[in-house]
Design an enzyme around this catalytic site. Structure first.
Site, PDB file in Angstrom:
ATOM      1  N   HIS A 160       0.816  -1.223   0.000  1.00 53.00           N
ATOM      2  CA  HIS A 160       0.000   0.000   0.000  1.00 53.00           C
ATOM      3  C   HIS A 160       0.850   1.274   0.000  1.00 53.00           C
ATOM      4  O   HIS A 160       0.298   2.366  -0.153  1.00 53.00           O
ATOM      5  CB  HIS A 160      -0.934   0.021   1.209  1.00 53.00           C
ATOM      6  CG  HIS A 160      -2.002  -1.025   1.189  1.00 53.00           C
ATOM      7  ND1 HIS A 160      -2.853  -1.199   0.112  1.00 53.00           N
ATOM      8  CD2 HIS A 160      -2.357  -1.958   2.106  1.00 53.00           C
ATOM      9  CE1 HIS A 160      -3.686  -2.199   0.379  1.00 53.00           C
ATOM     10  NE2 HIS A 160      -3.398  -2.683   1.574  1.00 53.00           N
ATOM     11  N   ASP A 285      -5.050 -12.765   3.009  1.00 53.05           N
ATOM     12  CA  ASP A 285      -6.292 -12.265   3.590  1.00 53.05           C
ATOM     13  C   ASP A 285      -7.493 -12.530   2.685  1.00 53.05           C
ATOM     14  O   ASP A 285      -8.605 -12.052   2.965  1.00 53.05           O
ATOM     15  CB  ASP A 285      -6.194 -10.778   3.941  1.00 53.05           C
ATOM     16  CG  ASP A 285      -5.471  -9.953   2.898  1.00 53.05           C
ATOM     17  OD1 ASP A 285      -5.070 -10.505   1.863  1.00 53.05           O
ATOM     18  OD2 ASP A 285      -5.285  -8.741   3.130  1.00 53.05           O
TER      19      ASP A 285
END
Length: 343
Positions: A160, A285
């Protein structure tokens, strides 16, 4: 397969984050890395090596120099300002505000160099960031030296983090730094394949106008899922990079059949690009029990991911990203690696 790991990751511990209107303990916690490491040992994946130190000048090949120079100063500035607790951004230079002039106070600088309230600092955060950077590059060296694959057990994660911003638990984009290092070492083309549930917005931003690094993301649809503001299918790259960025946004509830169809298509695009090396941003995830995600992959699916990537028959660096169902994170992450090895 060799794994690179640093215990210094544990310095980034006890940090708080701003999410959904609350200040809560960070989901990105030291136990994530420790559970994966334990699974590497249980599965006898291969030796676990410490990282070598690498100059952060390498990180400045993909990040802006002032941003990288800021990171090691955060905690000292925070304490000098008389602050306690986690250093959390809370004000951002959004549309209509000045984002081209760096302010002077630490509170303002945290917002200037971030896009959310998830990248917070405690006393040991910089040491953890630097060790994660070193882990990624040390594992990259192993692949360059002839290993078919290596695993960079990075914490904190990186995908990110953009050229001049942190967020989503990420500070230095370890996968992007490694991709750039491979280019600097003579690789004509590199692909970053991001299989994390959340879109690798930082990696996309860094390479968006480049043709020498292909970026492929499989992720939750940004219409409904964090980080919301990148990751649409029509984002294909710009200028020289047009056609070298590929996004596969998928809805809540996506399970293996649909997800694996996207992976197959992504791997076909990757093979057509014919890179010299693949950097996999390995987030797990996508798991059905992940507390902050909404896909439905099962533990039995993760070795299949590894086997599909192995079919590319390319030198491969796995870089750890997200995954927050801590009890199963080791089974799932290492499952990808054993699947890659044909076990």
């Amino acid at each position: 397969m060799k794994t690179v790991f640093s215990p210094l990751h544990a310095g980034h511990s006890g940090q708080m984050e701003l999410v959904a209107g609350e200040i809560v303990p960070g989901f990105e916690k030291p136990s994530r890395a420790e559970i994966i490491k334990a699974r590497v040992e249980t599965e006898k994946l291969g030796p676990i090596l410490p990282p070598e130190s690498h100059d952060v000048a390498l990180a400045k090949r993909v990040h802006r120099a002032d941003y990288i120079d800021f990171l090691p100063t955060v905690w000292e500035r925070w304490e000098a300002a008389g602050k306690t607790g986690s250093a959390i951004p809370f004000t951002w230079p959004t549309r209509g505000l000045r984002g081209d002039v760096a302010p002077r106070t630490i509170e303002a600088l945290l917002g200037f160099y971030s896009f959310d309230g998830g990248a917070s600092f405690v006393k040991g955060t910089w040491d953890a960031i630097k060790s994660s950077h070193d882990v990624g590059l040390t594992a990259a060296h192993l692949v360059k030296a002839g290993e078919r694959a290596a695993f960079a057990l990075c914490r904190p994660p990186g995908h990110h983090a953009g050229a001049a911003f942190m967020g989503g638990y990420c500070f230095i984009n370890n996968a992007a730094v490694a991709a750039q290092w491979f280019r600097d070492q003579g690789a004509a083309r590199v692909t970053v394949l991001d299989v994390d549930y959340h879109h690798g917005n930082g990696t996309q931003e860094i390479f968006y106008d480049r043709a020498d690094v292909q970026v492929i993301n499989l992720h939750g649809d940004p219409m409904t899922e964090y980080p919301f503001f990148l990751g649409h299918a029509d984002e294909r790259g710009a200028g020289p990079g047009e056609g070298f960025n590929h996004n596969y946004p998928m809805p809540f509830g996506t399970a293996w059949d649909a997800w694996s169809a996207s992976l197959d298509d992504a791997c076909e695009k990757l093979a057509a690009y014919s890179p010299d090396v693949v950097v996999v941003s390995l987030g797990v995830d996508t798991f059905e029990k992940d507390p902050i995600s909404h896909f439905k992959l099962k533990s039995a699916d993760y070795p299949k991911i590894g086997r599909r990537i192995a079919k590319l028959n390319l030198p491969t660096l796995f870089v750890m990203e997200g995954g927050y169902a801590v009890d199963e994170i080791g089974v799932n992450a290492v499952g990808v690696l054993t699947g890659f090895e044909g076990r």
